[in-house]
Design an enzyme around this catalytic site. Sequence first.
Site, PDB file in Angstrom:
ATOM      1  N   ASP A  18      59.620  65.358   9.905  1.00  0.00           N
ATOM      2  CA  ASP A  18      60.993  65.733  10.255  1.00  0.00           C
ATOM      3  C   ASP A  18      61.733  64.556  10.869  1.00  0.00           C
ATOM      4  O   ASP A  18      61.200  63.856  11.741  1.00  0.00           O
ATOM      5  CB  ASP A  18      60.991  66.910  11.238  1.00  0.00           C
ATOM      6  CG  ASP A  18      60.602  68.222  10.576  1.00  0.00           C
ATOM      7  OD1 ASP A  18      60.510  68.250   9.328  1.00  0.00           O
ATOM      8  OD2 ASP A  18      60.398  69.216  11.293  1.00  0.00           O
ATOM      9  N   ASP A 295      58.316  79.294  12.235  1.00  0.00           N
ATOM     10  CA  ASP A 295      56.948  78.851  11.913  1.00  0.00           C
ATOM     11  C   ASP A 295      56.008  79.179  13.070  1.00  0.00           C
ATOM     12  O   ASP A 295      54.871  79.609  12.859  1.00  0.00           O
ATOM     13  CB  ASP A 295      56.908  77.331  11.693  1.00  0.00           C
ATOM     14  CG  ASP A 295      57.843  76.883  10.576  1.00  0.00           C
ATOM     15  OD1 ASP A 295      58.134  77.693   9.698  1.00  0.00           O
ATOM     16  OD2 ASP A 295      58.273  75.713  10.617  1.00  0.00           O
TER      17      ASP A 295
END
Length: 340
Positions: A18, A295
């Site tokens: 990310d 998540d």
Amino acid sequence: MSGLRDGMLLGMGNPLLDISSVVDNEYLTKNDLGPDNAILAEEKHMHIFKELQETYKAEYIAGGSVQNTLRICQWILNRPNVVTFFGCVGKDKNAEILEENARSDGVNVVYDKCDEATGCCAVLITGKHRSLIAHLAAANHFSKEHVIKNFNYVENAEFYYISGFFLTVSPSSIMMVAEKALESNKVLLMNLSAPFISIFFKDPLMQVMPYIDILFGNESEALTFAKEQDFGTENLKEIGFKMLNLPKENKNRKRVVILTQGHHPVMLFEGETVREFPVVELQECDIVDTNGAGDAFVGGFISQLVQAKSYDDCINTGIIAAREIIKRSGCATGGDFPCL
Ligand code: 26A
């Protein structure tokens, strides 16, 4: 801890690094991006990755939806190698960073490797929202051969967790695992992952749907799914029951559907009933970013499921995990997990 063993959970997904920055709404508008969406990068998005790095003080954080979930699960279990992860990376520094992160949480990564660069995901934070643009690169080259070559991990696992996101990469790998779950009466958990999956990957999603024992989604994913499936309702409770009652292959396991809706209650659909689990809203000052909250919820849930705990325990741990991750940048583990 009860009944834990190495490799009992296998996850498959896109390992991504990310690249996370705080941006303003204008930046989203200028690039035609929704505040809370997740999409696949197109050519027109490529400049964003560069801009985040050069102008917006990007932070680099291990990501990828399934890998996040598995890291959180391992963090909570505090016993390494209960979880195995399949995904494809490149032969580069970013792959090393991802592997190191996953392993330090205890995830046994069994990466497929290719000559492309390891995938990355632009994370554009605006207040409580996060917009995700995934450039899959190497992740998109995951091959079914990797599953075949490493089928011992599939055989050994009792639970499988796969994102809807992975339908963009390798539906045939997903079907292979789904068939195994059916044949051996094992548990297949999947996630709707993002609204675009229900629209553009409808066919592979509906092909695997009959094999799904536990289905996760958030409110916008559920609404899009319902629209695409002509459910004829925008009521989340009705949608949940309709999902529950879609055709199912393994008649020995009744499907369970779990819908999250931000700080509103989590809904658990099981048999004839829906139950709601309240979420205590975090104070504004405690919120760092919501990247990875969904998540983390699933990671918390699965950490209890593999210990044969009740769905109540699974959901409550999911809520605690999501809450903890919202207080951190990305899906960062480390330190003790808050008391269960
Ligand atoms: C195929 N797509 C779009 C994706 C993703 C993804 N993981 C796999 N496939 N798009 C975003 N993510 C990951 O989701 C996490 C937050 O939930 C990001 O890498 C981020 O860590």
